[in-house]
Design a protein around this motif. Sequence first.
Motif, PDB file in Angstrom:
ATOM      1  N   GLY A  25      27.387  54.216  47.830  1.00  0.00           N
ATOM      2  CA  GLY A  25      28.207  53.822  46.691  1.00  0.00           C
ATOM      3  C   GLY A  25      29.596  54.431  46.764  1.00  0.00           C
ATOM      4  O   GLY A  25      30.604  53.774  46.457  1.00  0.00           O
ATOM      5  N   GLU A  26      29.664  55.689  47.176  1.00  0.00           N
ATOM      6  CA  GLU A  26      30.969  56.360  47.300  1.00  0.00           C
ATOM      7  C   GLU A  26      31.814  55.720  48.402  1.00  0.00           C
ATOM      8  O   GLU A  26      33.046  55.625  48.277  1.00  0.00           O
ATOM      9  CB  GLU A  26      30.756  57.846  47.566  1.00  0.00           C
ATOM     10  N   LEU A  27      31.162  55.281  49.481  1.00  0.00           N
ATOM     11  CA  LEU A  27      31.879  54.580  50.554  1.00  0.00           C
ATOM     12  C   LEU A  27      32.534  53.314  50.008  1.00  0.00           C
ATOM     13  O   LEU A  27      33.719  53.053  50.245  1.00  0.00           O
ATOM     14  CB  LEU A  27      30.901  54.235  51.678  1.00  0.00           C
ATOM     15  N   HIS A  28      31.773  52.524  49.273  1.00  0.00           N
ATOM     16  CA  HIS A  28      32.322  51.276  48.742  1.00  0.00           C
ATOM     17  C   HIS A  28      33.358  51.529  47.657  1.00  0.00           C
ATOM     18  O   HIS A  28      34.327  50.763  47.519  1.00  0.00           O
ATOM     19  CB  HIS A  28      31.184  50.404  48.222  1.00  0.00           C
ATOM     20  N   SER A  29      33.171  52.586  46.900  1.00  0.00           N
ATOM     21  CA  SER A  29      34.173  52.952  45.904  1.00  0.00           C
ATOM     22  C   SER A  29      35.491  53.320  46.587  1.00  0.00           C
ATOM     23  O   SER A  29      36.579  52.986  46.098  1.00  0.00           O
ATOM     24  CB  SER A  29      33.662  54.123  45.056  1.00  0.00           C
ATOM     25  N   ALA A  30      35.413  53.997  47.738  1.00  0.00           N
ATOM     26  CA  ALA A  30      36.615  54.369  48.487  1.00  0.00           C
ATOM     27  C   ALA A  30      37.301  53.144  49.089  1.00  0.00           C
ATOM     28  O   ALA A  30      38.519  53.146  49.303  1.00  0.00           O
ATOM     29  CB  ALA A  30      36.249  55.357  49.589  1.00  0.00           C
ATOM     30  N   LEU A  31      36.526  52.088  49.372  1.00  0.00           N
ATOM     31  CA  LEU A  31      37.092  50.856  49.941  1.00  0.00           C
ATOM     32  C   LEU A  31      37.641  49.930  48.864  1.00  0.00           C
ATOM     33  O   LEU A  31      38.337  48.955  49.187  1.00  0.00           O
ATOM     34  CB  LEU A  31      36.029  50.124  50.759  1.00  0.00           C
ATOM     35  N   TYR A  32      37.327  50.221  47.602  1.00  0.00           N
ATOM     36  CA  TYR A  32      37.842  49.401  46.497  1.00  0.00           C
ATOM     37  C   TYR A  32      39.185  49.972  46.041  1.00  0.00           C
ATOM     38  O   TYR A  32      39.250  50.978  45.348  1.00  0.00           O
ATOM     39  CB  TYR A  32      36.840  49.377  45.333  1.00  0.00           C
ATOM     40  N   LYS A  33      40.272  49.351  46.493  1.00  0.00           N
ATOM     41  CA  LYS A  33      41.629  49.793  46.159  1.00  0.00           C
ATOM     42  C   LYS A  33      42.432  48.576  45.708  1.00  0.00           C
ATOM     43  O   LYS A  33      42.969  47.827  46.526  1.00  0.00           O
ATOM     44  CB  LYS A  33      42.300  50.441  47.374  1.00  0.00           C
ATOM     45  N   PRO A  34      42.519  48.348  44.392  1.00  0.00           N
ATOM     46  CA  PRO A  34      43.236  47.158  43.904  1.00  0.00           C
ATOM     47  C   PRO A  34      44.689  47.085  44.339  1.00  0.00           C
ATOM     48  O   PRO A  34      45.261  45.995  44.430  1.00  0.00           O
ATOM     49  CB  PRO A  34      43.120  47.297  42.380  1.00  0.00           C
ATOM     50  N   ASP A  35      45.312  48.246  44.634  1.00  0.00           N
ATOM     51  CA  ASP A  35      46.719  48.252  45.014  1.00  0.00           C
ATOM     52  C   ASP A  35      46.914  48.390  46.524  1.00  0.00           C
ATOM     53  O   ASP A  35      48.015  48.701  46.989  1.00  0.00           O
ATOM     54  CB  ASP A  35      47.450  49.388  44.297  1.00  0.00           C
ATOM     55  N   ALA A  36      45.856  48.159  47.302  1.00  0.00           N
ATOM     56  CA  ALA A  36      45.953  48.285  48.762  1.00  0.00           C
ATOM     57  C   ALA A  36      46.736  47.105  49.335  1.00  0.00           C
ATOM     58  O   ALA A  36      47.014  46.114  48.656  1.00  0.00           O
ATOM     59  CB  ALA A  36      44.564  48.346  49.371  1.00  0.00           C
ATOM     60  N   GLY A  37      47.103  47.221  50.612  1.00  0.00           N
ATOM     61  CA  GLY A  37      47.774  46.117  51.291  1.00  0.00           C
ATOM     62  C   GLY A  37      46.844  44.930  51.443  1.00  0.00           C
ATOM     63  O   GLY A  37      45.651  45.009  51.116  1.00  0.00           O
ATOM     64  N   PRO A  38      47.354  43.809  51.962  1.00  0.00           N
ATOM     65  CA  PRO A  38      46.555  42.573  52.024  1.00  0.00           C
ATOM     66  C   PRO A  38      45.248  42.697  52.789  1.00  0.00           C
ATOM     67  O   PRO A  38      44.285  42.002  52.476  1.00  0.00           O
ATOM     68  CB  PRO A  38      47.511  41.571  52.694  1.00  0.00           C
ATOM     69  N   ASP A  39      45.200  43.587  53.783  1.00  0.00           N
ATOM     70  CA  ASP A  39      43.962  43.728  54.562  1.00  0.00           C
ATOM     71  C   ASP A  39      42.824  44.317  53.739  1.00  0.00           C
ATOM     72  O   ASP A  39      41.649  44.142  54.087  1.00  0.00           O
ATOM     73  CB  ASP A  39      44.200  44.615  55.791  1.00  0.00           C
ATOM     74  N   PHE A  40      43.152  45.035  52.651  1.00  0.00           N
ATOM     75  CA  PHE A  40      42.118  45.718  51.877  1.00  0.00           C
ATOM     76  C   PHE A  40      42.141  45.365  50.382  1.00  0.00           C
ATOM     77  O   PHE A  40      41.309  45.872  49.638  1.00  0.00           O
ATOM     78  CB  PHE A  40      42.251  47.241  52.053  1.00  0.00           C
ATOM     79  N   THR A  41      43.035  44.512  49.946  1.00  0.00           N
ATOM     80  CA  THR A  41      43.065  44.123  48.536  1.00  0.00           C
ATOM     81  C   THR A  41      41.793  43.358  48.175  1.00  0.00           C
ATOM     82  O   THR A  41      41.393  42.434  48.893  1.00  0.00           O
ATOM     83  CB  THR A  41      44.286  43.223  48.254  1.00  0.00           C
ATOM     84  N   PRO A  42      41.118  43.704  47.074  1.00  0.00           N
ATOM     85  CA  PRO A  42      39.914  42.963  46.658  1.00  0.00           C
ATOM     86  C   PRO A  42      40.231  41.493  46.390  1.00  0.00           C
ATOM     87  O   PRO A  42      41.346  41.152  45.984  1.00  0.00           O
ATOM     88  CB  PRO A  42      39.489  43.687  45.374  1.00  0.00           C
ATOM     89  N   GLU A  43      39.246  40.629  46.632  1.00  0.00           N
ATOM     90  CA  GLU A  43      39.415  39.195  46.434  1.00  0.00           C
ATOM     91  C   GLU A  43      38.229  38.623  45.660  1.00  0.00           C
ATOM     92  O   GLU A  43      37.148  39.199  45.651  1.00  0.00           O
ATOM     93  CB  GLU A  43      39.551  38.479  47.784  1.00  0.00           C
ATOM     94  N   ARG A  44      38.448  37.466  45.068  1.00  0.00           N
ATOM     95  CA  ARG A  44      37.392  36.781  44.329  1.00  0.00           C
ATOM     96  C   ARG A  44      36.525  35.959  45.302  1.00  0.00           C
ATOM     97  O   ARG A  44      36.831  35.846  46.495  1.00  0.00           O
ATOM     98  CB  ARG A  44      38.004  35.865  43.267  1.00  0.00           C
ATOM     99  N   PHE A  45      35.462  35.376  44.774  1.00  0.00           N
ATOM    100  CA  PHE A  45      34.596  34.503  45.563  1.00  0.00           C
ATOM    101  C   PHE A  45      35.244  33.123  45.615  1.00  0.00           C
ATOM    102  O   PHE A  45      34.990  32.260  44.784  1.00  0.00           O
ATOM    103  CB  PHE A  45      33.194  34.441  44.959  1.00  0.00           C
ATOM    104  N   THR A  46      36.109  32.931  46.615  1.00  0.00           N
ATOM    105  CA  THR A  46      36.872  31.699  46.745  1.00  0.00           C
ATOM    106  C   THR A  46      36.014  30.581  47.338  1.00  0.00           C
ATOM    107  O   THR A  46      34.926  30.818  47.895  1.00  0.00           O
ATOM    108  CB  THR A  46      38.071  31.925  47.668  1.00  0.00           C
TER     109      THR A  46
END
Length: 554
Positions: free
Chosen positions: A293-314
């Motif tokens: 859970g902590e790993l995924h929390s660390a990967l959740y960065k709303p202000d990250a660059g395009p490679d890591f910005t969260p996205e919706r289920f398109t």
Amino acid sequence: MFITQPLLSPISWTECSTVSSNTEFWAALVETLLPDYVNTCRWFAGKARQQTGFTIKTIHTLTLVDNDFSYLLVVEATYADGEPERYLLPLSFISDNVAQRLPNQLNDIPDKGRIGQATLGDTSGLLVDAIYDQRFRQTIFSHVYRNRVLLETDGQLNFQRGKGLEEGDEDLDSSVLPVDSSNSAMVFGNKYFLKLYRKLFQETNPEVDMVAFLTDESNFPHIPAFGGSIIWQRTNTPDVTLGMIQRMVPNEKDSWMQTGDYLNDFLYAVPQRMFAIREDVFDKVELLGKRTGELHSALYKPDAGPDFTPERFTKDYRDFMIKRLEDLLERRYALLIDNYTKLDPHAQRLAWVFMEAREMIESFIDDFRSRHLDSLRIRIHGDYHLGQVLATGDDFVVIDFEGEPESTITERKIKHSPLKDVAGMIRSYHYAVSAKLFNSVETDGLNSEHLQRVSDRWFYLIRDTFLHAYMDVFEVPHPLFKNNTETNYLLLVYLLEKAVYELGYEISYRPSWVKIPLKGIIDVIREIEKIRLSDGKDTPDIPMLQTALLQSKE
């Protein structure tokens, strides 16, 4: 074993600029020594293909500490069928003079690192894979330490330092790990690990992206920290990853082995009709759930660059997943039909239930196309299982972020719900207990249905313990998991994908293990049926799950 004919050239190896531009020299290398040598290398994946030739596409020059030179060659292999492949080959020349002055330099080079004897100008010596040249290892490590940028005729080599590389560590003793794999590994001061990627792709390696982000952007402590990378940057062309440095992590074993250890007590009790799990087993599972859970929390960065910005289920993502699932299912149904008679009676019953539920599964997949989902997708590990987690005393470290081996590099960078990683770990726990109970001398002769019930009880307890600890990391509601209904639904999507994926391997290579992924699929189908009924979609033309088929006729 290796061709030893000399390369005839009127130039000296130490005339760096002349060597790198001398087409006659490199053509002679390709025609004589290179093909036989490359085909002995573990990292070369084209051995079984009909090869039509090798070409040196790019030559990067590295000045060594004694003003000699090594070269990073980008070698292209072409084949009668299929796309060409590109590989990284570091090349050094150990002259007879150097060998006399530094005898250990030559003595430390194993046969698998010796490309062949050569005469360059008036100098004789040995061409070697440069990873076995201590001067080369020292040079590339120093370049990373100093954040060097080397301008090349085709772009530049960018040696980028990460937070995991400490001050004062520029000059460390180095060695090559003896393990043969698809990449090459070097160790520095028993503190850092440098992985040189051999097969090259026309974009950055996802492992480097992930480890650098987790270390430098999120300060996530439960991975081998990012020490730096070697990137080939070109104009108007995607960057190519050549290598990465990470901190070394002392570990006892990976979590697959550890899980096998604490399953032993459980295994020995089964023939005595006893059911026992030590309390510290639950503690370990809870901790792994928390770290995940902590790993995924660390990967959740709303202000990250395009490679890591969260996205919706398109729509594009849903179409990708649906096509993947449909293709997997079509191939697995065909494999089961072709190999049905090879399965034991228990596996045959599971296979029948799976095949009879085809319409229900297809309806579930079709529902994924349009179901409203508010949860978000992020970059994830992508190949998450017990073998990717190291046990380090009282804690865990997550390793190997390259992604699913059979996927393309582009596919490995697709953002998913983190529940895809969760599904991978759940399936890994299921494999651990099933493999132990169904394939051990201690349980030989026990009824297979009884073993299935016992393994299910262990697995369900461990699964729920892991899931509860994982979800406790996140505040409720969380953008990654909008609500329990979506969480349960998405977890089923990824569990189905994972178990169906596993099924193909077991049918082809381990028919006695086919029941493991089949049982995982049946568990998912049971939950799909519950969703179908709760959604009010009890469509008469889609049959219910045929659980009666699971009963033994003995």
